[in-house]
Design a protein around this motif. Structure first.
Motif, PDB file in Angstrom:
ATOM      1  N   PHE B   6     -23.129   5.881  35.198  1.00  0.00           N
ATOM      2  CA  PHE B   6     -21.941   6.670  35.482  1.00  0.00           C
ATOM      3  C   PHE B   6     -20.906   6.338  34.414  1.00  0.00           C
ATOM      4  N   LEU B   7     -20.102   7.307  34.050  1.00  0.00           N
ATOM      5  CA  LEU B   7     -18.954   7.001  33.205  1.00  0.00           C
ATOM      6  C   LEU B   7     -17.811   7.903  33.642  1.00  0.00           C
ATOM      7  N   CYS B   8     -16.652   7.328  33.900  1.00  0.00           N
ATOM      8  CA  CYS B   8     -15.505   8.139  34.290  1.00  0.00           C
ATOM      9  C   CYS B   8     -14.481   8.135  33.159  1.00  0.00           C
ATOM     10  N   ASP B   9     -14.116   9.307  32.710  1.00  0.00           N
ATOM     11  CA  ASP B   9     -13.168   9.466  31.612  1.00  0.00           C
ATOM     12  C   ASP B   9     -11.749   9.453  32.185  1.00  0.00           C
ATOM     13  N   ALA B  10     -11.038   8.348  31.933  1.00  0.00           N
ATOM     14  CA  ALA B  10      -9.704   8.185  32.517  1.00  0.00           C
ATOM     15  C   ALA B  10      -8.710   9.205  31.976  1.00  0.00           C
ATOM     16  N   GLU B  11      -9.025   9.801  30.807  1.00  0.00           N
ATOM     17  CA  GLU B  11      -8.128  10.812  30.248  1.00  0.00           C
ATOM     18  C   GLU B  11      -8.264  12.148  30.972  1.00  0.00           C
ATOM     19  N   ARG B  12      -9.337  12.298  31.728  1.00  0.00           N
ATOM     20  CA  ARG B  12      -9.597  13.593  32.351  1.00  0.00           C
ATOM     21  C   ARG B  12      -9.459  13.570  33.871  1.00  0.00           C
ATOM     22  N   TRP B  31     -19.808   7.627  59.571  1.00  0.00           N
ATOM     23  CA  TRP B  31     -18.367   7.620  59.736  1.00  0.00           C
ATOM     24  C   TRP B  31     -17.778   6.298  59.225  1.00  0.00           C
ATOM     25  N   GLY B  32     -16.711   6.395  58.441  1.00  0.00           N
ATOM     26  CA  GLY B  32     -16.056   5.190  57.952  1.00  0.00           C
ATOM     27  C   GLY B  32     -16.621   4.675  56.640  1.00  0.00           C
ATOM     28  N   ILE B  33     -17.699   5.297  56.175  1.00  0.00           N
ATOM     29  CA  ILE B  33     -18.294   4.867  54.905  1.00  0.00           C
ATOM     30  C   ILE B  33     -17.871   5.844  53.824  1.00  0.00           C
ATOM     31  N   GLN B  34     -17.558   5.298  52.654  1.00  0.00           N
ATOM     32  CA  GLN B  34     -17.165   6.139  51.524  1.00  0.00           C
ATOM     33  C   GLN B  34     -17.859   5.588  50.300  1.00  0.00           C
ATOM     34  N   ARG B  35     -18.914   6.235  49.873  1.00  0.00           N
ATOM     35  CA  ARG B  35     -19.711   5.672  48.782  1.00  0.00           C
ATOM     36  C   ARG B  35     -18.983   5.718  47.438  1.00  0.00           C
ATOM     37  N   ARG B  36     -18.024   6.629  47.335  1.00  0.00           N
ATOM     38  CA  ARG B  36     -17.282   6.747  46.086  1.00  0.00           C
ATOM     39  C   ARG B  36     -15.803   6.784  46.418  1.00  0.00           C
ATOM     40  N   ARG B  37     -14.971   6.236  45.520  1.00  0.00           N
ATOM     41  CA  ARG B  37     -13.525   6.272  45.774  1.00  0.00           C
ATOM     42  C   ARG B  37     -12.811   6.445  44.436  1.00  0.00           C
ATOM     43  N   VAL B  38     -11.597   6.948  44.497  1.00  0.00           N
ATOM     44  CA  VAL B  38     -10.827   7.143  43.267  1.00  0.00           C
ATOM     45  C   VAL B  38      -9.656   6.168  43.274  1.00  0.00           C
ATOM     46  N   VAL B  39      -9.587   5.341  42.224  1.00  0.00           N
ATOM     47  CA  VAL B  39      -8.514   4.368  42.106  1.00  0.00           C
ATOM     48  C   VAL B  39      -7.519   4.864  41.066  1.00  0.00           C
ATOM     49  N   GLY B  47       3.191   8.992  31.921  1.00  0.00           N
ATOM     50  CA  GLY B  47       2.494   8.606  30.704  1.00  0.00           C
ATOM     51  C   GLY B  47       1.556   7.419  30.869  1.00  0.00           C
ATOM     52  N   LYS B  48       1.686   6.724  31.980  1.00  0.00           N
ATOM     53  CA  LYS B  48       0.840   5.530  32.163  1.00  0.00           C
ATOM     54  C   LYS B  48      -0.151   5.690  33.299  1.00  0.00           C
ATOM     55  N   GLU B  49      -0.036   6.775  34.040  1.00  0.00           N
ATOM     56  CA  GLU B  49      -0.902   6.951  35.198  1.00  0.00           C
ATOM     57  C   GLU B  49      -2.321   7.292  34.755  1.00  0.00           C
ATOM     58  N   LYS B  50      -3.291   6.534  35.305  1.00  0.00           N
ATOM     59  CA  LYS B  50      -4.698   6.776  34.989  1.00  0.00           C
ATOM     60  C   LYS B  50      -5.502   6.680  36.285  1.00  0.00           C
ATOM     61  N   SER B  51      -6.447   7.589  36.442  1.00  0.00           N
ATOM     62  CA  SER B  51      -7.310   7.523  37.618  1.00  0.00           C
ATOM     63  C   SER B  51      -8.764   7.337  37.199  1.00  0.00           C
ATOM     64  N   LEU B  52      -9.512   6.661  38.048  1.00  0.00           N
ATOM     65  CA  LEU B  52     -10.924   6.417  37.782  1.00  0.00           C
ATOM     66  C   LEU B  52     -11.694   6.581  39.081  1.00  0.00           C
ATOM     67  N   SER B  53     -12.820   7.236  38.993  1.00  0.00           N
ATOM     68  CA  SER B  53     -13.694   7.354  40.157  1.00  0.00           C
ATOM     69  C   SER B  53     -14.736   6.237  40.088  1.00  0.00           C
ATOM     70  N   VAL B  54     -14.861   5.483  41.167  1.00  0.00           N
ATOM     71  CA  VAL B  54     -15.773   4.325  41.162  1.00  0.00           C
ATOM     72  C   VAL B  54     -16.773   4.410  42.313  1.00  0.00           C
ATOM     73  N   ALA B  55     -17.992   4.017  42.033  1.00  0.00           N
ATOM     74  CA  ALA B  55     -18.996   3.811  43.087  1.00  0.00           C
ATOM     75  C   ALA B  55     -19.879   2.683  42.594  1.00  0.00           C
ATOM     76  N   CYS B  56     -21.059   2.561  43.152  1.00  0.00           N
ATOM     77  CA  CYS B  56     -22.008   1.576  42.646  1.00  0.00           C
ATOM     78  C   CYS B  56     -22.254   1.861  41.168  1.00  0.00           C
ATOM     79  N   MET B  57     -22.173   0.812  40.338  1.00  0.00           N
ATOM     80  CA  MET B  57     -22.351   1.004  38.900  1.00  0.00           C
ATOM     81  C   MET B  57     -23.795   0.748  38.453  1.00  0.00           C
ATOM     82  N   HIS B  58     -24.664   0.469  39.394  1.00  0.00           N
ATOM     83  CA  HIS B  58     -26.086   0.249  39.114  1.00  0.00           C
ATOM     84  C   HIS B  58     -26.259  -0.767  37.977  1.00  0.00           C
TER      85      HIS B  58
END
Lengths: 346, 209
Positions: B6-12, B31-39, B47-58
Motif C-alpha cells: 500500500f502507499l498513501c500519497d499525503a499530497e492527494r 461491528w466496532g472493527i475498522q480495518r482502515r482509518r485515516v489519520v 499549508g501543514k495539514e496532511k492526511s494518510l490512510s492506514v491499515a495493515c502494512m503487510h
C-alpha cells in the motif's frame, strides 16, 4: 570478619534478584528518554532529511482521526517494537534458560546432597504447625499458582516447545484453554495472595536468629541444622520476595491485562505485560526451589501442610526455637502416625 | 511474483474516508472493527495539514507474526500477511506489537474478553478455499483471487491510496513526484533515509524542484 563480608555479599545478591523485577520498567523509561534526546537536537537536522517528521508521527503529535478505530488513535506507535524486543528477547530467552538452569541445579542438588532426612528417630508426638484456615489459604494459592504458571508458560514457550510436538491445530485448542484458564484463575490468585500475605506476614518478620541462617547459608550444603522460629530465613525470603513482591506485582499487572477497557492504554498494557511475564519467570524459578524442598527434597516437610501436624523431631531439627515455644503451647497430642492424624483432622 | 504494497500519497489524500467505508462495506466487517482509518496530521493548520490512510502494512518482518503465541500468521507468495482465525486465541499480543494499530478484536463474552482478531487482508481472504463462503464469512471478499486489487485503493477518489505490486506502485509515485516538482519526495529516497550530501546535490542538478 570474613563471615560478615559473606553476609553482605548474600544481601547484595538478594537485592539484585529484587532489582531484576523492576528492570523492564526502567528500560522502557530510558528508551523514551533516548527518543526525547534525539528529538531535542532538531536544530542539527539536515535539509532534505525528513526523519523529524517520522519522529513526530511516532510521538503522535497533532494527529486526529475522523472515525477513530477503537484500538488506535495515532499513526505509528513505536512502543510495540520495544515490547516485542523485550518479550521475544530477554524474557523468552533468558527466562527459558533461567528456568532450565534452576531445574538442573535442583537435580544436581538432589544427586549430590540427597534428600534431607531426619537425623533423630520420629517421636510420634505431633505438634500443630498450620491450622485448617492456614492450610486452605496455602493450597488455594498453590493450586491457582500451578494452574497459572503452567498456562502462562504454555503461552510464552508453547510456540517453540509444544507446536513441534503436538502440531499447530492441537496446540491452538490447548492454548485457548490455557488462556481462558489463565484469565479466569488470575483474579482468584490475586485475592488469595492478599489473604495469604495478611495471614503469614507476622511470623515472617525478620528476627535476630536469621543472621545465623544467612551466615551458614541455611546449612543447605553442610547439612548442619540452623535454629529458627516458625519460619527460617529461606522461607522468609520466599515469602517476601516471592509471594509478597513478585506475587502482588504479577497479580496486579495481571489484573491490568485481564480487564481491558478500564482506561488503560496499549502502552500501559505493554509495560504491565513485561513486568508480568518477567516477574512471573522469577516467581516460577523461586517456586521450583520451594516445591522441591516441600515435597521430595526434605523428609517430613510435606506433613505440616498436608495434615497440619509435624513430628517433634522434625520441629526440633528444623525450627528449634519455634519447637520449644509450640511444644508448651499446643495441648499434648496422642501419639499417632502422621497419616492417621491427617484423616482425624478432616 | 508480485510484492504487494500500500502507499498513501499525503499530497492527494483529502480525508474523505471513502477507503474506510469501501472496506467496511466490501468485507462486512464486525461491528466496532475498522480495518482502515485515516489519520490527519496538523488538522486545520493552513499549508501543514496532511492526511494518510492506514491499515495493515503487510510488513516484511511483521511484529504480529513474531509475537503470536500460536503462530496463526503466514505470508502469501504476494507478500500479503494473513492469519488463521480458527486458531486465533484472542490474546491481543499482535495488538500490542503492531505499529499501525491494524489488529483489532470484537468484544466477546465477559470481562472484555477478546474474540478472534480481525485485520486488513489486502482483500486476499484467509486460509480457506479462495472465494468460499467460509472465507467470506471470516475474512471478507478475496478480490486478489479474482484478479482485482484492494477495494479501498480502487475506490479512492483522488487516487491517493495506491495498492499493488511494489514496483508498479513506486513507479507511479515516482512519476507523480517528478511531475509536481518534488512534493512528496520526503516519503521515499536516499535523503529521507540518510540526510543530505552528495545525493542531495545530484538531485538538485537533475532539475528536481
Amino acid at each position: 570478619m570474613s563471615s560478615r563480608i559473606i553476609t553482605w555479599l548474600r544481601a547484595a545478591l538478594l537485592a539484585c534478584v529484587v532489582g531484576l523485577a523492576g528492570a523492564p520498567a526502567w528500560a522502557a523509561g530510558s528508551a523514551e528518554a533516548a527518543v526525547a534526546a534525539t528529538a531535542a537536537d532538531g536544530g542539527l537536522i539536515q535539509p532534505g532529511n525528513n526523519a523529524e517528521a517520522f519522529r513526530s508521527a511516532r510521538r503522535g503529535e497533532h494527529q486526529s482521526i475522523t472515525f477513530a478505530a477503537p484500538a488506535d488513535r495515532m499513526l505509528i506507535q513505536s512502543e510495540g517494537q520495544t515490547w516485542r524486543m523485550w518479550r521475544n528477547g530477554p524474557i523468552t530467552q533468558w527466562g527459558g534458560w533461567l528456568l532450565a538452569a534452576v531445574f538442573v541445579a535442583l537435580v544436581l542438588f538432589r544427586l549430590i546432597r540427597g534428600r534431607i532426612d531426619l537425623e533423630g528417630a520420629p517421636t510420634g508426638r505431633l505438634i500443630e504447625r498450620f491450622n485448617r484456615v492456614e492450610r486452605t489459604a496455602h493450597w488455594t494459592l498453590a493450586v491457582t499458582f500451578v494452574v497459572l504458571a503452567l498456562s502462562g508458560l504454555t503461552l510464552l514457550f508453547g510456540k517453540h516447545v509444544i507446536i513441534p510436538l503436538i502440531g499447530y491445530d492441537a496446540f491452538s485448542w490447548f492454548a485457548r484453554l490455557a488462556k481462558n484458564l489463565h484469565n479466569l484463575t488470575g483474579p482468584l490468585f490475586f485475592a488469595s495472595t492478599v489473604v495469604f500475605v495478611l495471614m503469614f506476614a507476622r511470623d515472617n518478620v525478620w528476627q535476630a536468629i536469621d543472621a545465623l541462617w544467612i551466615r551458614k547459608a541455611g546449612g543447605l550444603l553442610t547439612g548442619e541444622h540452623v535454629p529458627s522460629w516458625r519460619f527460617n530465613f529461606g522461607e522468609k525470603t520466599w515469602f517476601w520476595i516471592g509471594v509478597v513482591i513478585l506475587g502482588l506485582l504479577v497479580g496486579a499487572t495481571g489484573l491490568i491485562l485481564d480487564f481491558p477497557g478500564n482506561g488503560q492504554t496499549r502502552q500501559d498494557m505493554q509495560l504491565a505485560h513485561l513486568i508480568h511475564a518477567g516477574g512471573a519467570i522469577l516467581f516460577i524459578a523461586l517456586s521450583l526451589g520451594h516445591i522441591y524442598i516441600g515435597t521430595v527434597g526434605m523428609e517430613g516437610a510435606m506433613d505440616g501442610m498436608k495434615s497440619g501436624y509435624v513430628d517433634e523431631t522434625w520441629a526440633r531439627e528444623h525450627h528449634e526455637y519455634w519447637y520449644r515455644q509450640a511444644k508448651d503451647a499446643t495441648p499434648a497430642r496422642p501419639a499417632a502416625p502422621p497419616r492417621a492424624a491427617a484423616s482425624a483432622t478432616r | 511474483m508480485a510484492r504487494m504494497k500500500f502507499l498513501c500519497d499525503a499530497e492527494r489524500c483529502i480525508e474523505c474516508n471513502g477507503c474506510v467505508t469501501a472496506c467496511k462495506n466490501e468485507h462486512e466487517v464486525p461491528w466496532g472493527i475498522q480495518r482502515r482509518r485515516v489519520v490527519t496530521i496538523n488538522d486545520g493548520v493552513v499549508g501543514k495539514e496532511k492526511s494518510l490512510s492506514v491499515a495493515c502494512m503487510h510488513c516484511t518482518d511483521a511484529p504480529c507474526m513474531a509475537v503470536c503465541p500460536v503462530d496463526v500468521f503466514y505470508r502469501t507468495e504476494d507478500g500479503v500477511v494473513l492469519h488463521d482465525k480458527d486458531a486465533c486465541i484472542g490474546c491481543g499480543y499482535c495488538f500490542y506489537a503492531c505499529p499501525f494499530g491494524a489488529p483489532q478484536f470484537p468484544q466477546e463474552g465477559a470481562f472484555g474478553q477478546r474474540g478472534k482478531m480481525d485485520k486488513c487482508t489486502f482483500c486476499a481472504g484467509g486460509p480457506e478455499a479462495d472465494g468460499s463462503d467460509a472465507e467470506l464469512e471470516k475474512y471478507g471478499r478475496n478480490r486478489l483471487a479474482e484478479g482485482k486489487l484492494p477495494l479501498c485503493a480502487e475506490m479512492c477518489s483522488t487516487k491517493a491510496l495506491l495498492a499493488g505490486d511494489a514496483q508498479t506502485v513506486s513507479d507511479i509515485f515516482r512519476e507523480r513526484v517528478v511531475r509536481r516538482g518534488g512534493a512528496g519526495a520526503e516519503a521515499i529516497g536516499w535523503n529521507t533515509a540518510y540526510g543530505s550530501g552528495e545525493q542531495k546535490r545530484e538531485q538538485t542538478r537533475g532539475g528536481d524542484k
